[in-house]
Enzyme design. Structure first.
Site, short mmCIF file in Angstrom:
data_model
loop_
_atom_site.label_atom_id
_atom_site.label_comp_id
_atom_site.label_asym_id
_atom_site.label_seq_id
_atom_site.Cartn_x
_atom_site.Cartn_y
_atom_site.Cartn_z
N GLY A 137 0.99 -1.23 0.25
CA GLY A 137 0.15 0.23 0.28
C GLY A 137 1.14 0.90 -0.36
N TYR B 273 1.62 2.96 2.53
CA TYR B 273 2.26 3.09 3.54
C TYR B 273 3.14 2.22 4.12
CZ TYR B 273 -0.76 -1.18 3.80
OH TYR B 273 -1.40 -2.39 2.84
N GLY B 274 3.33 0.83 2.84
CA GLY B 274 4.67 -0.14 2.59
C GLY B 274 4.28 -1.06 2.55
N VAL B 275 4.73 -2.02 3.07
CA VAL B 275 4.71 -3.53 2.14
C VAL B 275 4.53 -4.45 3.26
CG1 VAL B 275 5.71 -5.59 0.59
CG2 VAL B 275 6.29 -2.94 0.28
N ASP C 1 -9.82 5.56 10.76
CA ASP C 1 -9.75 4.55 9.69
C ASP C 1 -10.82 3.45 9.78
OD1 ASP C 1 -9.44 4.58 6.31
OD2 ASP C 1 -7.97 3.72 6.67
#
Lengths: 280, 412
Positions: B91, B93-95, B206
């Site tokens: 995503g 934000y990162g993996v 969220d």
């Protein structure tokens, strides 16, 4: 409930800090750390930063030295990295540029320069980028060495409610005890003892200083042990009677400074190592 | 009824963990903490075993656990303590990787934080996420085991429990929607997690079905605290950003530019998730903020002075033309829901954030006490996990009718 468990140094970490293992005498270590905490405090004032962020930074800073040695990390970098990190944690982040400017000024001051002797840093100059990198790396090192557990509990709320409970919430009493709590931030007690113990120590010192009579064994009300409270009082009072000359410590801001001192004072190192041997 | 009653699977697995606890040197706060609580509950007459455990201080304040319960200061371990298995998702934000702990053999999820090109040091959002997850230890919040680091300073991995599914892909793959009894269990778990976060002064900001993970034992875990942050009462100076919550789950006060919002925004998202569980598809599938507002107005009826007094003072309210007054359409949309269920949904999807139901109130809602009662989590079905790389077993094709015979029949 979950918020009340914050990291504290373990027994083995207290017995021998990494700096002491590297031959740095305990008195020198605490003097260097206290001086760096004063730097954090001064920077906080110059930056108009909130006290919560400054206090958080100082607590994280002390925790760091229970897992790292003054020989391997520069104390001033870590101090400013802690302030940078503490400001983020308390939701009042600082601009890097502002922090670097203040860092630069304080470094110059530590070298004995005053007023106009302190040069103005050029906007895109190397000094800026060097200091900035040092800050960012220091912040990351703190996170890494603390295992990203940056949970800090500040003592001020407890202080006010404890004093209320004791019927001693007059402004001069609260202010005095509050001051002791702030001064205690220069000592490692926040990484050693639980908040109620430290608050009780501040109340004890206040009650002695202002000659206030408190009920017998009142500290038991706050789950504090007398020996611990007394020990925290000792840490605080030692701050007002430094063993080591201020001028020596003020110049020891980097790991290089510390290493030079160790080379120049081999006898002190031997003594420190003997001390360690006795303690262990 | 609390979600705790509904999750004895943990209790059962606790037998296995009990032995490990002593060995785990304060790494796992949640369990040690839970034990503290159990031990420190003040009792009228302390039993001898307690007196032996703490001879000097028989009665502790629950807020001051013994010094020994505090974790010690521990540096991060290296990422090489884990063996990488497969990539789960990637995503902004990162993996996320699936990995195995080389020491214990546990399967975990490793989330690599994106830190490249960070100009301002460690990002404050990542800091909030790590702190929020570490602060919110709860049965229904995904457990952060530790944070490990790689060789360089830009490699930071958050180690979490590996959970097989996320609720969103599960909802799309499931042949039939969840039963009412299952929805009640899931909602109770979700609400108790949200209540726990809020009582620890953390807003999630969220909540959505793709951020709710679910294991094969009927337990959901709230994950992805990437937008979470601490809040105060009152909200601090400067307010908070309006750029939060995935659009479909965003509360109307954020859409209308409220300068300060609070726990109620999470409860609106919970309402949207509740509706999604019932409908098996997201409630408000809007493409833009204006479309979302008009969908909300359609379902709830436009806000009035009565239902939301502050509406008319919100920054963006002047730019919006309210449709003509009309009654709410909840009954038409949710035809098979009991009136208690509908009441809960309407209290969650309530305009005025001040009067919107809180998580702890919602946990006591009559909906959870009426028949059918919440289903025991152990009775939930299990599903193949996409994240673990499992595939649904192909159903046997029922044998077709014998061709020859059919032919014969035809020919006859």
């Amino acid at each position: 409930m979950s918020r009340s468990l914050y990291p504290l140094a373990s027994l083995s970490q207290i017995r021998q800090t990494p700096s002491r293992a590297d031959g740095i005498p305990a008195s020198l270590e605490s003097a260097i750390l206290a001086n760096a905490c004063k730097l954090i405090h001064t920077a906080g004032i110059l930056l108009h930063q909130k006290q919560v962020a400054v206090a958080t930074a100082q607590i994280l800073f002390h925790r760091f030295w229970f897992v790292s040695s003054l020989k391997s990390f520069s104390v001033a970098d870590i101090a400013f990295g802690a302030l940078y990190l503490g400001s983020k944690l308390e939701e009042c982040p600082l601009r890097v540029r502002d922090l670097v400017n203040v860092y630069h000024v304080l470094l110059q001051r530590a070298k004995g320069k005053v007023g106009t002797e302190i040069g103005i840093m050029s906007y895109f100059g190397n000094t800026f980028y060097e200091l900035k990198d040092a800050l960012v790396v220091a912040e990351m090192q703190i996170l890494k060495r603390l295992g990203f557990n940056t949970h800090v509990v500040l003592p001020y709320g407890s202080l006010v409610s404890y004093l209320r409970l004791l019927g001693q919430d007059r402004p001069n009493v609260v202010a005095k005890a509050w001051g002791y709590l702030n001064d205690a931030l220069q000592s490692p007690v926040y990484a050693l003892y639980q908040v109620p113990t430290i608050v009780s120590a501040a109340i004890l010192l206040t009650s002695r200083f202002l000659a206030i009579r408190l009920p017998d064994a009142w500290w038991k009300l706050f789950d504090a042990e007398w020996e611990d409270v007394w020990s925290v009082c000792g840490y605080i009072m030692r701050l007002y009677h430094p063993e080591i000359d201020k001028k020596v410590v003020e110049r020891m801001l980097t790991k290089g400074d510390v290493r030079t001192w160790l080379e120049e004072n081999p006898r002190a190192v031997d003594v420190a190592q003997e001390e360690n041997a006795i303690h262990n | 009824m609390s979600a705790g009653n509904l999750t004895p699977s943990r209790k059962r697995s606790k037998w296995n963990d009990e032995g490990d606890d002593a060995a785990e040197d304060f790494q796992s706060h949640p369990r040690s903490k839970r034990r503290v609580k159990a031990r420190l509950v003040p009792r009228p007459s302390p039993s001898p075993s307690i007196a032996i455990a703490h001879p000097t201080r028989p009665s502790h304040c629950v807020y001051v656990p013994p010094r020994t319960q505090h974790p010690s200061i521990l540096p991060s371990r290296s990422v090489y303590c884990y063996e990488r298995l497969n990539q789960i998702e990637e995503g902004s934000y990162g993996v996320v990787f699936r990995a195995r702990d080389k020491q214990t053999g546990d399967i975990v999820a490793l989330k690599k934080l994106k830190l490249d090109e960070e100009k301002n040091g460690f990002p404050i959002t990542a800091l909030r996420e790590v702190n929020a997850l570490m602060a919110c230890h709860h049965e229904n919040v995904v457990r952060v085991r530790e944070v490990v680091v790689g060789d360089t300073l830009t490699q930071v991995f958050v180690v979490m429990d590996f959970i097989e599914h996320d609720l969103k892909s599960l909802l799309t793959l499931m042949p039939a929607p969840f039963l009412q009894s299952e929805i009640k269990t899931l909602m109770l778990q979700l609400l108790s997690a949200v209540d726990h976060c809020h009582s620890n002064w953390i807003l999630h900001r969220d909540l959505k079905t793709s951020n709710l993970l679910m294991n094969n034992r009927g337990t959901i875990k709230v994950a992805d605290f990437g937008l979470a942050r601490r809040y105060g009462d009152p909200v601090g100076v400067g307010g908070m950003t309006q750029l939060v919550v995935t659009l479909w789950y965003r509360a109307p006060e954020i859409l209308l530019g409220a300068m300060s919002y609070s726990t109620a925004v999470d409860l609106w998202s919970v309402g949207c998730i509740f509706a999604e569980l019932l409908l098996k598809e997201p409630l408000f599938q809007a493409k833009s903020e204006m479309e979302l507002l008009s969908m909300i107005f359609k379902l709830l009826g436009p806000p009035t002075h009565n239902s939301w007094p502050e509406y008319f003072s919100l920054p963006l309210a002047k730019t919006i033309n309210l449709p003509s007054p009309q009654p709410p359409q909840f009954r038409q949309k949710f035809q098979y829901l009991t009136s208690a269920g509908l009441d809960l949904l309407m209290s969650l999807l309530f305009y005025d954030p001040e009067r919107r139901i809180t998580a702890s109130e919602a946990l006591d809602h009559p909906y959870f006490k009426e028949s059918p009662l919440p289903k025991h989590p152990d009775l939930f079905g299990s599903f193949p996990s996409a994240a673990a790389g499992e595939k649904k077993q192909k159903l046997f094709n029922s044998p077709s009718a014998p061709v020859r015979a059919a032919d014969n029949k035809f020919s006859m």
